[in-house]
Design a protein around this motif. Structure first.
Motif, PDB file in Angstrom:
ATOM      1  N   GLN A 131       0.812  -1.220   0.000  1.00 45.25           N
ATOM      2  CA  GLN A 131       0.000   0.000   0.000  1.00 45.25           C
ATOM      3  C   GLN A 131       0.848   1.274   0.000  1.00 45.25           C
ATOM      4  O   GLN A 131       0.574   2.216  -0.726  1.00 45.25           O
ATOM      5  CB  GLN A 131      -0.915  -0.013   1.243  1.00 45.25           C
ATOM      6  CG  GLN A 131      -1.962   1.098   1.267  1.00 45.25           C
ATOM      7  CD  GLN A 131      -2.945   1.008   0.100  1.00 45.25           C
ATOM      8  OE1 GLN A 131      -3.540  -0.028  -0.128  1.00 45.25           O
ATOM      9  NE2 GLN A 131      -3.110   2.095  -0.637  1.00 45.25           N
ATOM     10  N   GLU A 132       1.943   1.272   0.815  1.00 41.89           N
ATOM     11  CA  GLU A 132       2.724   2.520   0.942  1.00 41.89           C
ATOM     12  C   GLU A 132       3.436   2.895  -0.356  1.00 41.89           C
ATOM     13  O   GLU A 132       3.743   4.059  -0.595  1.00 41.89           O
ATOM     14  CB  GLU A 132       3.714   2.458   2.109  1.00 41.89           C
ATOM     15  CG  GLU A 132       4.599   1.214   2.159  1.00 41.89           C
ATOM     16  CD  GLU A 132       3.921   0.065   2.919  1.00 41.89           C
ATOM     17  OE1 GLU A 132       4.644  -0.855   3.340  1.00 41.89           O
ATOM     18  OE2 GLU A 132       2.691   0.097   3.091  1.00 41.89           O
ATOM     19  N   THR A 183       2.084   2.301  -3.453  1.00 40.92           N
ATOM     20  CA  THR A 183       1.091   2.772  -4.429  1.00 40.92           C
ATOM     21  C   THR A 183       0.399   4.059  -3.991  1.00 40.92           C
ATOM     22  O   THR A 183      -0.424   4.591  -4.715  1.00 40.92           O
ATOM     23  CB  THR A 183       0.013   1.691  -4.673  1.00 40.92           C
ATOM     24  OG1 THR A 183      -0.492   1.258  -3.411  1.00 40.92           O
ATOM     25  CG2 THR A 183       0.582   0.503  -5.415  1.00 40.92           C
ATOM     26  N   SER A 184       0.735   4.572  -2.811  1.00 43.02           N
ATOM     27  CA  SER A 184       0.057   5.776  -2.320  1.00 43.02           C
ATOM     28  C   SER A 184       0.472   7.025  -3.103  1.00 43.02           C
ATOM     29  O   SER A 184       1.395   6.988  -3.908  1.00 43.02           O
ATOM     30  CB  SER A 184       0.349   5.965  -0.840  1.00 43.02           C
ATOM     31  OG  SER A 184       1.734   6.205  -0.694  1.00 43.02           O
TER      32      SER A 184
END
Length: 283
Positions: free
Chosen positions: A189-190, A192-193
């Motif tokens: 997730q971090e 693609t943020s």
């Protein structure tokens, strides 16, 4: 209050990203078409001509801007084409996957479905674009080319290579969307943020594009032949013809096409997702 329909916004975002990438990468497309034509008109035993030789040759024998031959039909094809593709993609996705992300198989169908709709709509311009690039025809303009083909070869010519085009584009888009969505899902997730999003989208796009380009290269070679030759070839005849020239013929023009398709797709998706995010829509 903003009243534009989300699918219309997707169309606009798609068209805008299509315009940028078409202008930028048209020379690669021209070189690819020329390479594929050269290969087949070459006498056996003549040395292979590479991508850079063709670049230099076009600039030397025509001029620098000849590299953009076929850019007008490319625009006519790309601007509505990419728009139709993204709005169909968006509509299908909203309709079938409101509450979850599509899995790998569904992603393939989603990409292929959207591309088939766009491909059929835009096929006459694809044929004209290929002919402009081949350097065999002296069409003055896109409407002129449409008229001349219609009068001399009939409506069939405008839809020549439909099978080869769909065999090339539907799998390309299907494989692309699958690799693209799977690659993005595999990342933490971090990564693609927000700050890295464009870079991540672009990198996933590049990987997906290379995979999809190589798989669909033979169909592209076959399509070029069918569309450039005025005698209406059936797909099978064109395949046989390329085969007689050797298996490597099926991968002729793979380098410029992979480069262009990959960069174009990666750029189109990155710009599309950025614009959609900007408009507050979930792509």
């Amino acid at each position: 209050k903003d009243v534009a329909h989300p699918a219309l916004k997707a169309f606009m975002c798609g068209s805008l990203s299509g315009t940028c990438s078409t202008l930028l990468f048209q020379p690669l497309d021209l070189v690819k078409t020329r390479l594929q034509m050269l290969q087949n008109n070459a006498k056996p035993g003549t040395p292979k001509v590479g991508m850079f030789r063709v670049f230099i040759q076009v600039i030397r024998t025509e001029n620098f801007f000849s590299l953009w031959k076929g850019v007008s039909p490319s625009f006519v094809r790309c601007i509505p084409g990419v728009g139709i593709y993204f709005s169909t993609f968006y509509s299908l996705k909203q309709h079938f996957f409101q509450d979850r992300a599509p899995n790998a198989g569904e992603a393939v169908l989603l990409g292929a479905g959207a591309r088939t709709v766009a491909g059929v709509c835009m096929l006459p311009f694809t044929v004209i674009k290929t002919r402009f690039e081949s350097g065999y025809y002296n069409y003055a303009s896109v409407p002129g080319a449409l008229r001349s083909m219609y009068e001399t070869e009939g409506v069939r010519a405008l839809f020549s290579g439909l099978t080869a085009t769909l065999l090339r584009d539907a799998p390309f888009s299907g494989i692309y969307v699958m690799f693209y969505s799977q690659a993005k899902r595999a990342l933490p997730q971090e990564v693609t943020s927000a700050p890295y999003a464009p870079l991540v989208n672009f990198s996933c796009g590049v990987v997906a594009g290379v995979m999809a380009s190589v798989v669909t290269q033979p169909a592209d070679v076959v399509k070029t032949h069918i569309q450039v030759s005025p005698s209406h070839w059936r797909t099978a005849d064109a395949v046989r013809y390329v085969y007689t020239k050797g298996m490597s013929g099926f991968f002729r023009g793979a380098v410029p096409r992979s480069l262009r398709r990959t960069l174009m797709a990666a750029m189109a998706w990155t710009v599309y997702e950025q614009l959609m995010a900007h408009m507050g829509l979930k792509s």
